[in-house]
Scaffold this active site. Sequence first.
Site, mmCIF file in Angstrom:
data_model
loop_
_atom_site.group_PDB
_atom_site.id
_atom_site.type_symbol
_atom_site.label_atom_id
_atom_site.label_comp_id
_atom_site.label_asym_id
_atom_site.label_seq_id
_atom_site.Cartn_x
_atom_site.Cartn_y
_atom_site.Cartn_z
ATOM 1 C CG HIS A 146 -1.760 1.177 1.175
ATOM 2 N ND1 HIS A 146 -3.146 0.944 0.488
ATOM 3 C CD2 HIS A 146 -1.803 2.396 2.073
ATOM 4 C CE1 HIS A 146 -3.749 2.129 0.620
ATOM 5 N NE2 HIS A 146 -2.942 2.963 1.494
ATOM 6 C CD GLU A 195 -16.219 -10.744 4.798
ATOM 7 O OE1 GLU A 195 -16.051 -9.870 4.325
ATOM 8 O OE2 GLU A 195 -16.816 -11.760 4.858
HETATM 9 C C1 GAR Z 1 1.413 0.795 -6.131
HETATM 10 O O1 GAR Z 1 1.899 2.213 -5.907
HETATM 11 C C2 GAR Z 1 0.800 0.192 -5.099
HETATM 12 O O2 GAR Z 1 1.162 0.543 -3.850
HETATM 13 C C3 GAR Z 1 -0.581 0.583 -5.309
HETATM 14 O O3 GAR Z 1 -0.642 0.471 -6.584
HETATM 15 C C4 GAR Z 1 0.420 0.941 -7.397
HETATM 16 C C5 GAR Z 1 0.834 -0.040 -8.311
HETATM 17 O O4 GAR Z 1 2.046 -0.005 -8.959
HETATM 18 N N1 GAR Z 1 -1.491 -0.020 -4.596
HETATM 19 C C6 GAR Z 1 -2.605 0.402 -3.894
HETATM 20 O O5 GAR Z 1 -2.896 1.334 -3.988
HETATM 21 C C7 GAR Z 1 -3.307 -0.634 -3.086
HETATM 22 N N2 GAR Z 1 -4.467 -0.025 -2.445
HETATM 23 P P1 GAR Z 1 2.653 -1.006 -9.987
HETATM 24 O O6 GAR Z 1 1.405 -1.456 -10.735
HETATM 25 O O7 GAR Z 1 3.585 -0.320 -10.922
HETATM 26 O O8 GAR Z 1 3.450 -2.126 -8.926
#
Ligand code: GAR
Length: 200
Positions: free
Chosen positions: A111, A150
């Site tokens: 995250h 959940e």
């Molecule tokens: C990353 O920044 C990850 O932390 C975020 O999506 C991006 C994916 O980047 N995830 C979330 O926000 C989860 N809630 P990537 O596809 O280049 O790895």
Amino acid sequence: MTLPVAVLVSGRGSNLQSILDACASETVDARVVLVLSNREGVPALGRAERAGVPHAVFAMRDKSERAATHAAMAQAIANAGARLVVLAGFDHILAPSFFVALPGVPVINLHPALLPLFGGRGMHGDRVHEAVLRSGATESGCTVHRVHPETVDLGEVIVQRRVPILPADDAVALSARVLEQEHIAIVEAIRRFTPVPNLI
Ligand code: GAR
């Protein structure tokens, strides 16, 4: 014993790439055995393809298919022999049926903020960074945590890495600074699940 890992993705896949690179260079004693996406044609699938890793898409037409789709994903992961599931930019919340089909297999999520701050439903990607900037916080970062059925962004923290927020930051600048740390954090978190070598 090399740890077999399944990675779930939805888009760009830069964190998947970091994991693939770390496995290839033996920075971590793990191997990606399966990449699953909930979206067709995303760059992450190309990364899996180029690395020679089996990959598949489990898309759903609507929410009524969620439980069955996630159970099928879990079955594919079990069949691939994965002993750890990594959510690396996966933008769906896993149904309880996913966990039922994978007893004893930990699931971890990456995250882009310092949980428990700026997490929860709908908090994905740039939305997170925009909320962090609106709050006036002076630092942000990333968190890798356990995922339980959940709950959203509430599992035990495994790794956190912090970055400063600079006065001129917008979501693009902040997300780039956080992403650099994500690429390190996700590998570090996987390492925590690898077996300790027998030194005798
Ligand atoms: C990353 O920044 C990850 O932390 C975020 O999506 C991006 C994916 O980047 N995830 C979330 O926000 C989860 N809630 P990537 O596809 O280049 O790895």
